[in-house]
Each structure stands twice: as structure tokens, then as C-alpha cells.
Design a protein around this motif. Structure first.
Motif, PDB file in Angstrom:
ATOM      1  N   TYR A 118       0.843  -1.195   0.000  1.00  0.00           N
ATOM      2  CA  TYR A 118       0.000   0.000   0.000  1.00  0.00           C
ATOM      3  C   TYR A 118       0.882   1.251   0.000  1.00  0.00           C
ATOM      4  O   TYR A 118       1.921   1.294   0.661  1.00  0.00           O
ATOM      5  CB  TYR A 118      -0.907   0.020   1.228  1.00  0.00           C
ATOM      6  N   VAL A 123      -3.504   8.531  -4.364  1.00  0.00           N
ATOM      7  CA  VAL A 123      -4.825   8.609  -3.733  1.00  0.00           C
ATOM      8  C   VAL A 123      -5.569   9.851  -4.236  1.00  0.00           C
ATOM      9  O   VAL A 123      -4.988  10.937  -4.334  1.00  0.00           O
ATOM     10  CB  VAL A 123      -4.694   8.657  -2.192  1.00  0.00           C
ATOM     11  N   THR A 151      -8.361   0.517  -2.065  1.00  0.00           N
ATOM     12  CA  THR A 151      -7.802   1.498  -1.123  1.00  0.00           C
ATOM     13  C   THR A 151      -8.118   1.063   0.304  1.00  0.00           C
ATOM     14  O   THR A 151      -9.116   0.379   0.556  1.00  0.00           O
ATOM     15  CB  THR A 151      -8.361   2.908  -1.367  1.00  0.00           C
ATOM     16  N   ARG A 152      -7.245   1.490   1.214  1.00  0.00           N
ATOM     17  CA  ARG A 152      -7.423   1.125   2.620  1.00  0.00           C
ATOM     18  C   ARG A 152      -6.785   2.205   3.484  1.00  0.00           C
ATOM     19  O   ARG A 152      -5.753   2.784   3.119  1.00  0.00           O
ATOM     20  CB  ARG A 152      -6.754  -0.221   2.878  1.00  0.00           C
ATOM     21  N   ASP A 153      -7.411   2.488   4.621  1.00  0.00           N
ATOM     22  CA  ASP A 153      -6.899   3.504   5.533  1.00  0.00           C
ATOM     23  C   ASP A 153      -5.887   2.906   6.505  1.00  0.00           C
ATOM     24  O   ASP A 153      -6.129   1.838   7.084  1.00  0.00           O
ATOM     25  CB  ASP A 153      -8.033   4.142   6.321  1.00  0.00           C
ATOM     26  N   PRO A 158      -5.694   7.405   3.678  1.00  0.00           N
ATOM     27  CA  PRO A 158      -5.965   6.397   2.644  1.00  0.00           C
ATOM     28  C   PRO A 158      -4.706   6.019   1.865  1.00  0.00           C
ATOM     29  O   PRO A 158      -3.833   6.857   1.628  1.00  0.00           O
ATOM     30  CB  PRO A 158      -6.991   7.081   1.738  1.00  0.00           C
ATOM     31  N   HIS A 159      -4.636   4.755   1.490  1.00  0.00           N
ATOM     32  CA  HIS A 159      -3.532   4.223   0.700  1.00  0.00           C
ATOM     33  C   HIS A 159      -4.080   3.378  -0.447  1.00  0.00           C
ATOM     34  O   HIS A 159      -5.158   2.797  -0.342  1.00  0.00           O
ATOM     35  CB  HIS A 159      -2.606   3.362   1.563  1.00  0.00           C
TER      36      HIS A 159
END
Length: 251
Positions: A118, A123, A151-153, A158-159
Motif C-alpha cells: 500500500y 490517492v 484502497t485502505r486507511d 488512505p492508501h
């Protein structure tokens, strides 16, 4: 353990059509010119190239590009290569543009056996949302576009998920190397070369100076020979032939 080949032509002789190929160099610095020209003479086509850019007109990967040997490029920069831009915009070439640091890490991760990672780079842009034009149709419409990325936090930020890159072959330029494939890169010519070498399953390296095993101290080695399968010693003329992309002189 002796990985030396007699010539660049011998080192690239078995590269078939349609393979993926990581290539070192940045602009015209640290470009494996001898290996690229040998591959041009060998005739492989339909290549899927991963490199920072695609050379310049008449130099580096520009030689393969002008001959119509490259089908797809994953890179960060179109640069001064007018033929690269022409083929992309006319639909003759598929191009995946990747943020430069992300491309670095995708190659390094692939070489290190890391399937994905990530990163915050990209983003909120088309890099993450998708719809970046990869290939145009002859009428100018988008024929192939990038897909949205996961995407993931992390820690409230966010990444974007990016995948590591491995390729069938790699072409690399180094300053010094021994017969076991241990390499030393010089100054800016290091650029993408160590990363391309790591990502290739079969890595071909041209060296300006070939050394015997033991002549390099372990603390001098920038990339260990485990990542290298073939070594080619350049002639003095080949080693000295270094192009300058933009020459600036006083009036």
C-alpha cells in the motif's frame, strides 16, 4: 558460477517474442545500450517493457520502439521521445503510466518476493480511481483504461494497493561487475538498474569493467550476484559511448 557471456548477442539470443522485459536507465544515463541493440538485431518483437521511460529517438529503448518491437510500456515518463508519444496517441502502443516512486517500489517488491503493498501516492487521482487511458483507438477514443484500485486507511490516511512487478528478462548496465554477477553502479547511472535487475527472472548485465571473483570487497557490492544470470563485458569503445540527452553550454 561464471556467468560471463562472450557477447551481448549471445546473452540475448534466447529472448523470445512477447516476453516482459525490465530495463534499467533514466533518460540516457545508465542505459544498457549494447544489450538493447543486440536485441534489436536479434529480432524479438511484441515486447512488454517496464522502464522509467522509453529512451530517446534513436537511443536506448527508442531503437526498439521505432522498429515496432514494443507492444506495451509500463513507465513514468514520456520525455523527449516524440515517437513514444506518437505511437501512444495513435493507438499503436499500450502505456501504463505509474508514479515514479511507485514504479521503483513495484520493481523492488517484485524482486524481493513481495506480491503487493500500500502507498499514499496516487490517492484521489485516476491512478486510484481508474479510467487512465492505457490504449487509444484510432479515432482517439479510449480503447483500454485502467481499473479502480483497492484502497485502505492506515492511521487515518488512505492508501492505494499496488502490485509488485516481476519480468521474464531484465537488461541492466553496471559500472563494475565480477564473474559471479556482483555489481557496482556509478553515480546517477544506478537509477533504475538495481531494481530492474532484481525484478528480472533472467537478468542480463553489461559491465564497463569486468573483474575476477574476490576483486570486489563485500562492502563495495551494490547488488549481489544472486540477482544476475548473465554478464557481458563491454569493449572500451562501448563503455565510453555515453550520450547526453540535453547538452547545455555557455554562449
Amino acid at each position: 558460477m561464471d556467468k560471463v557471456r562472450a557477447s551481448a548477442a549471445e546473452a540475448v539470443a534466447d529472448i523470445p517474442d512477447g516476453v516482459s522485459l525490465a530495463v534499467g536507465g533514466f533518460g540516457l544515463s545508465g542505459v544498457p545500450e549494447a544489450a538493447i541493440r543486440a536485441l534489436h538485431e536479434q529480432g524479438a518483437t511484441g515486447l512488454d517493457v517496464v522502464s522509467h521511460n522509453c529512451g530517446a529517438d534513436g537511443h536506448g529503448l527508442g531503437v526498439l520502439l521505432a522498429a515496432g518491437r514494443i507492444a506495451r510500456v509500463t513507465g513514468s515518463y514520456v520525455g523527449e521521445n516524440k515517437e513514444f508519444a506518437r505511437q501512444y496517441l495513435s493507438g499503436d502502443l499500450e502505456v501504463e503510466l505509474v508514479p515514479q516512486g511507485t514504479l521503483d517500489e513495484r520493481l523492488r517488491a517484485g524482486g524481493a518476493g513481495i506480491p503487493a503493498f500500500y502507498t499514499p501516492a496516487g490517492v484521489g487521482t485516476q491512478v486510484a480511481r481508474g479510467s487512465l487511458p492505457w490504449r487509444y483507438a484510432p479515432d482517439g477514443s479510449v480503447a483500454v483504461a485502467s481499473l479502480p484500485k483497492e484502497t485502505r486507511d492506515f492511521h487515518g490516511r488512505p492508501h492505494v494497493l499496488e502490485h509488485g512487478i516481476t519480468t521474464d528478462f531484465a537488461l541492466v548496465r553496471a559500472w563494475r561487475g565480477d564473474r559471479h554477477g556482483n555489481l557496482v553502479f556509478r553515480r546517477a547511472a544506478a537509477n533504475f538498474n538495481p531494481l530492474a535487475a532484481m525484478a528480472g527472472r533472467t537478468t542480463v548485465v553489461e559491465v564497463e569493467e569486468l573483474l575476477e571473483p574476490g576483486e570486489l570487497r563485500p562492502d563495495q557490492v551494490h547488488l549481489p550476484g544472486v540477482f544476475v544470470q548473465r554478464i557481458v563485458a563491454l569493449t572500451p569503445e562501448q563503455a565510453a559511448d555515453k550520450q547526453i540527452e540535453k547538452r547545455t553550454v555557455r554562449p
